[in-house]
Design a protein around this motif. Structure first.
Motif, mmCIF file in Angstrom:
data_model
loop_
_atom_site.group_PDB
_atom_site.id
_atom_site.type_symbol
_atom_site.label_atom_id
_atom_site.label_comp_id
_atom_site.label_asym_id
_atom_site.label_seq_id
_atom_site.Cartn_x
_atom_site.Cartn_y
_atom_site.Cartn_z
ATOM 1 N N ASP A 375 0.839 -1.196 0.000
ATOM 2 C CA ASP A 375 0.000 0.000 0.000
ATOM 3 C C ASP A 375 0.876 1.248 0.000
ATOM 4 O O ASP A 375 2.104 1.191 0.147
ATOM 5 C CB ASP A 375 -0.906 -0.015 1.243
ATOM 6 N N ASN A 376 0.195 2.389 -0.179
ATOM 7 C CA ASN A 376 0.805 3.711 -0.028
ATOM 8 C C ASN A 376 1.972 3.959 -0.989
ATOM 9 O O ASN A 376 3.002 4.526 -0.615
ATOM 10 C CB ASN A 376 1.256 3.934 1.421
ATOM 11 N N ILE A 377 1.813 3.545 -2.235
ATOM 12 C CA ILE A 377 2.788 3.845 -3.270
ATOM 13 C C ILE A 377 2.383 5.156 -3.933
ATOM 14 O O ILE A 377 1.230 5.334 -4.336
ATOM 15 C CB ILE A 377 2.842 2.719 -4.329
ATOM 16 N N ARG A 378 3.301 6.076 -4.044
ATOM 17 C CA ARG A 378 3.063 7.325 -4.767
ATOM 18 C C ARG A 378 4.227 7.570 -5.731
ATOM 19 O O ARG A 378 5.381 7.277 -5.406
ATOM 20 C CB ARG A 378 2.963 8.515 -3.813
ATOM 21 N N PRO A 379 3.917 8.116 -6.911
ATOM 22 C CA PRO A 379 5.015 8.523 -7.784
ATOM 23 C C PRO A 379 5.760 9.701 -7.181
ATOM 24 O O PRO A 379 5.216 10.435 -6.327
ATOM 25 C CB PRO A 379 4.303 8.943 -9.079
ATOM 26 N N ASN A 380 7.002 9.887 -7.597
ATOM 27 C CA ASN A 380 7.682 11.122 -7.246
ATOM 28 C C ASN A 380 6.892 12.295 -7.833
ATOM 29 O O ASN A 380 6.230 12.148 -8.860
ATOM 30 C CB ASN A 380 9.118 11.111 -7.770
ATOM 31 N N PRO A 381 6.920 13.454 -7.193
ATOM 32 C CA PRO A 381 6.049 14.555 -7.624
ATOM 33 C C PRO A 381 6.217 14.895 -9.105
ATOM 34 O O PRO A 381 7.332 14.909 -9.638
ATOM 35 C CB PRO A 381 6.505 15.723 -6.732
ATOM 36 N N THR A 382 5.103 15.139 -9.752
ATOM 37 C CA THR A 382 5.120 15.527 -11.153
ATOM 38 C C THR A 382 5.989 16.765 -11.331
ATOM 39 O O THR A 382 5.899 17.725 -10.554
ATOM 40 C CB THR A 382 3.690 15.829 -11.637
ATOM 41 N N TYR A 383 6.852 16.731 -12.369
ATOM 42 C CA TYR A 383 7.781 17.848 -12.570
ATOM 43 C C TYR A 383 7.982 18.073 -14.055
ATOM 44 O O TYR A 383 8.235 17.104 -14.783
ATOM 45 C CB TYR A 383 9.123 17.542 -11.901
ATOM 46 N N PRO A 384 7.858 19.309 -14.532
ATOM 47 C CA PRO A 384 7.413 20.509 -13.815
ATOM 48 C C PRO A 384 5.961 20.386 -13.353
ATOM 49 O O PRO A 384 5.243 19.484 -13.781
ATOM 50 C CB PRO A 384 7.557 21.616 -14.869
ATOM 51 N N GLU A 385 5.526 21.326 -12.505
ATOM 52 C CA GLU A 385 4.160 21.307 -12.005
ATOM 53 C C GLU A 385 3.179 21.289 -13.177
ATOM 54 O O GLU A 385 3.274 22.114 -14.089
ATOM 55 C CB GLU A 385 3.897 22.520 -11.121
ATOM 56 N N PRO A 386 2.227 20.367 -13.185
ATOM 57 C CA PRO A 386 1.343 20.237 -14.341
ATOM 58 C C PRO A 386 0.200 21.250 -14.324
ATOM 59 O O PRO A 386 -0.263 21.661 -13.260
ATOM 60 C CB PRO A 386 0.797 18.820 -14.188
ATOM 61 N N GLU A 387 -0.238 21.614 -15.536
ATOM 62 C CA GLU A 387 -1.415 22.464 -15.662
ATOM 63 C C GLU A 387 -2.693 21.662 -15.525
ATOM 64 O O GLU A 387 -3.738 22.196 -15.155
ATOM 65 C CB GLU A 387 -1.396 23.200 -16.997
ATOM 66 N N ARG A 388 -2.612 20.347 -15.852
ATOM 67 C CA ARG A 388 -3.768 19.469 -15.717
ATOM 68 C C ARG A 388 -3.284 18.068 -15.374
ATOM 69 O O ARG A 388 -2.114 17.734 -15.556
ATOM 70 C CB ARG A 388 -4.594 19.447 -17.000
ATOM 71 N N GLY A 389 -4.218 17.244 -14.900
ATOM 72 C CA GLY A 389 -3.862 15.888 -14.507
ATOM 73 C C GLY A 389 -3.777 14.971 -15.703
ATOM 74 O O GLY A 389 -4.033 15.380 -16.830
ATOM 75 N N PRO A 390 -3.382 13.722 -15.480
ATOM 76 C CA PRO A 390 -3.175 13.128 -14.153
ATOM 77 C C PRO A 390 -1.772 13.305 -13.593
ATOM 78 O O PRO A 390 -1.522 12.951 -12.456
ATOM 79 C CB PRO A 390 -3.447 11.651 -14.414
ATOM 80 N N GLY A 391 -0.810 13.822 -14.374
ATOM 81 C CA GLY A 391 0.559 13.898 -13.899
ATOM 82 C C GLY A 391 1.207 12.524 -13.847
ATOM 83 O O GLY A 391 0.787 11.585 -14.517
ATOM 84 N N ARG A 392 2.221 12.399 -13.026
ATOM 85 C CA ARG A 392 2.918 11.115 -12.882
ATOM 86 C C ARG A 392 2.017 10.092 -12.206
ATOM 87 O O ARG A 392 1.171 10.439 -11.373
ATOM 88 C CB ARG A 392 4.211 11.292 -12.088
ATOM 89 N N LEU A 393 2.253 8.809 -12.546
ATOM 90 C CA LEU A 393 1.430 7.717 -12.036
ATOM 91 C C LEU A 393 2.312 6.563 -11.572
ATOM 92 O O LEU A 393 3.410 6.354 -12.091
ATOM 93 C CB LEU A 393 0.466 7.225 -13.113
ATOM 94 N N ALA A 394 1.809 5.780 -10.613
ATOM 95 C CA ALA A 394 2.540 4.612 -10.113
ATOM 96 C C ALA A 394 1.558 3.692 -9.377
ATOM 97 O O ALA A 394 0.529 4.142 -8.881
ATOM 98 C CB ALA A 394 3.664 5.062 -9.165
ATOM 99 N N PRO A 395 1.874 2.397 -9.277
ATOM 100 C CA PRO A 395 3.002 1.700 -9.882
ATOM 101 C C PRO A 395 2.664 1.178 -11.277
ATOM 102 O O PRO A 395 1.663 1.571 -11.871
ATOM 103 C CB PRO A 395 3.232 0.530 -8.907
ATOM 104 N N ASN A 396 3.503 0.276 -11.752
ATOM 105 C CA ASN A 396 3.351 -0.345 -13.062
ATOM 106 C C ASN A 396 3.025 -1.819 -12.857
ATOM 107 O O ASN A 396 2.375 -2.206 -11.904
ATOM 108 C CB ASN A 396 4.651 -0.148 -13.858
#
Length: 529
Positions: A375-396
């Motif tokens: 549980d509690n898996i998060r991607p490293n923060p989306t970079y650069p800051e996104p204007e819209r989602g979903p941004g980075r995703l995890a896991p695979n």
């Protein structure tokens, strides 16, 4: 216990005790080599290929797409440094070969037909009259319409055979439409759907384009009839819909797998709804009939039941007996955003999940049991800051494996998890390897991009003037490194933006034992920063 079993267990130090206390865990895994490529490796598969001398040999198949250079700010596309392609390393049996020959298999005539190839795989022997690869294509920001094709490995020119070409045809791809081509394909199965003795192609397909604001998401479960002797490189295969876009939520969209789940001699299909319905569904042929007898409008209808809901966006599915009870389970993962920005929120974090079929054996009516095993898996923060989602995703992708072949059937499998933009690879070891009802696992990070490529590599834009960061673990795979009872697990995982494939092994390799990095994620920046 056989002598060979004792030898293998002593080599890899894998206890078969009924219980092991919780605590620090780092498997005895060794860095074997890093294979450098001139393109971004995306999805990997180990397959057995025909060798020149008539034998078979293990090779590594890979797809590559979005070989992009961005502006220095990482906000806009600038150019491609390589086309979309399929490639392989024909022989991976020499662990000392750090610069193996990488053979491109697609579009050798210079015409770029491949469009975002996904889970490519070698077709079974006898599927068509030549050794073939299947190439499911399309996704993300790729403008050309998705397609499904075969590559002839017996042909030195690697000629391509078309199975399906979707297209932008009005009124499709319109808001409110239920038939929103162009379709894209992610992976395929090979099943004899009409029981004519020939394997056919079964797949899930989606209309969704993640970027571009076109094609609202729909999905279908479809199959393509093997044309047999009528096979022609330029003729599309006959297409049949098993589960249509209506009634809602419609058919699945991305990942599929299949097995005889209840032991009745009939194949069931497990598939995910990723974009529009947070579920995984089991599908079965109409009661007492063939798959090909189904009619999604008038019946007989494909049997179906959701086996998991409410666990985020489900990604890949694998089928295995995860708890040694003699019944097949479903291993899956979801694919969740970073929760760092207003446009990347999600209450449900990334998870690895095991789905256990009902004790009754009534797989289409009784509820399945869902176990969260990480549980509690998060991607490293989306970079650069996104204007819209979903941004980075995890896991695979999550896969079941055994560190040693002799453990199969004697111990619950371990789990191997690719982090995607969590930028890690995990190994999960069952804490109670002989139990049928305990689902606790000890977890270890065996690779972290920020540990290997430098602190905050995932948050640092590359120079010259890439505008991208090294942040993504692609679709990983594994194999046993030799035939017979002494075979040990060998792991392959791609680091997409670094153009590297890392190889790790449970076989001791000099002083290359890994030290497991801490399981940490880069902290979210303050909103708006």
């Amino acid at each position: 216990m056989k002598l060979t079993t004792l030898i293998a267990l002593s080599v890899v130090s894998i206890p078969l005790s009924a219980a092991e206390p919780a605590g620090d865990f780092c498997p005895e895994v060794y860095t074997q080599r890093v294979i450098e490529l001139p393109f971004n490796p995306a999805f990997l598969h180990v397959d057995s290929f025909n060798a020149p001398d008539g034998s078979r040999q293990d090779g590594l198949l890979m797809s590559s797409f979005y070989n992009a250079v961005k502006n220095p700010e990482g906000t806009e596309f600038a150019r491609l440094f390589e086309r979309d392609l399929i490639a392989r390393i024909a022989d991976i049996n020499d662990p000392s070969d750090v610069m193996p020959e990488v053979e491109v298999l697609s579009d050798l005539d210079g015409i770029s037909r491949q469009v975002w190839p996904n889970e490519t795989a070698r077709a079974p022997d006898g599927f068509v009259p030549f050794e073939a690869l299947v190439a499911p294509q399309g996704f993300q920001s790729a403008l050309p319409a998705g397609r499904l094709s075969l590559i002839n490995l017996d042909d030195p020119k690697r000629g391509e055979y078309l199975v399906d070409q979707s297209s932008f045809v009005p009124p499709r791809c319109a808001p409110g439409s239920d038939d929103n081509q162009p379709w894209f394909y992610h992976g395929v199965l090979f099943i004899d759907m009409d029981e004519d003795g020939r394997l056919d192609i079964v797949t899930a397909r989606s209309s969704f384009k993640v970027r571009g604001g076109i094609c609202p998401p729909t999905g279908q479960l479809v199959w393509f009839r093997n044309p047999g002797k009528a096979l022609d490189a330029n003729t599309e295969w006959d297409e049949f819909v098993l589960v249509d876009t209506k009634p809602k939520p419609g058919g699945p969209e991305v990942n599929i797998n299949a097995a005889d789940m209840d032991g009745d001699g009939r194949i069931e299909i497990i598939a995910t709804h990723f974009f529009k319905h947070d579920g995984i569904t089991i599908y079965g042929q109409p009661e007492g009939k063939k798959w090909s007898d189904s009619d999604p409008k008038n019946g007989p209808f494909v049997r179906q039941q959701d086996i998991m809901r409410g666990q985020g966006n489900p990604f890949a599915v694998e089928i295995a007996d995860l708890n040694l009870d003699g019944r097949l389970d479903v291993l899956t993962s979801n694919h969740q955003p970073d929760n760092c920005f207003e446009v990347t929120q999600s209450k449900i974090p990334g998870r690895v999940l095991a789905i256990e079929q009902p004790d009754s054996g009534d797989i289409f009516n009784d509820p399945w049991t869902v176990h969260v095993v990480k549980d509690n898996i998060r991607p490293n923060p989306t970079y650069p800051e996104p204007e819209r989602g979903p941004g980075r995703l995890a896991p695979n992708r999550a896969v079941a494996f055994w560190p040693a072949r002799v453990l199969e059937g004697n111990s619950r499998p371990w789990l191997l998890v690719g982090g995607d933009e969590a930028s890690k690879v995990w190994v999960l070891k069952p804490r109670y390897p002989l139990s049928t009802d305990r689902w606790e696992y000890d977890s270890a990070v065996i690779f972290d991009i920020n540990d290997y490529y430098g602190a905050n590599a995932t948050q640092t834009l590359l120079d010259d003037p890439q505008g991208v960061s090294i942040s993504t673990i692609g679709g990983l795979t594994w194999r046993y490194d030799q035939p017979g009872p002494l075979g040990l697990a060998e792991i392959y995982f791609p680091v997409f933006e670094a153009k590297d494939i890392h190889v790790m092994s449970f076989r001791p390799t000099g002083d290359r034992a890994i030290s497991c990095p801490a399981d940490v994620t880069v902290s979210c920046p303050a909103p708006g920063k």
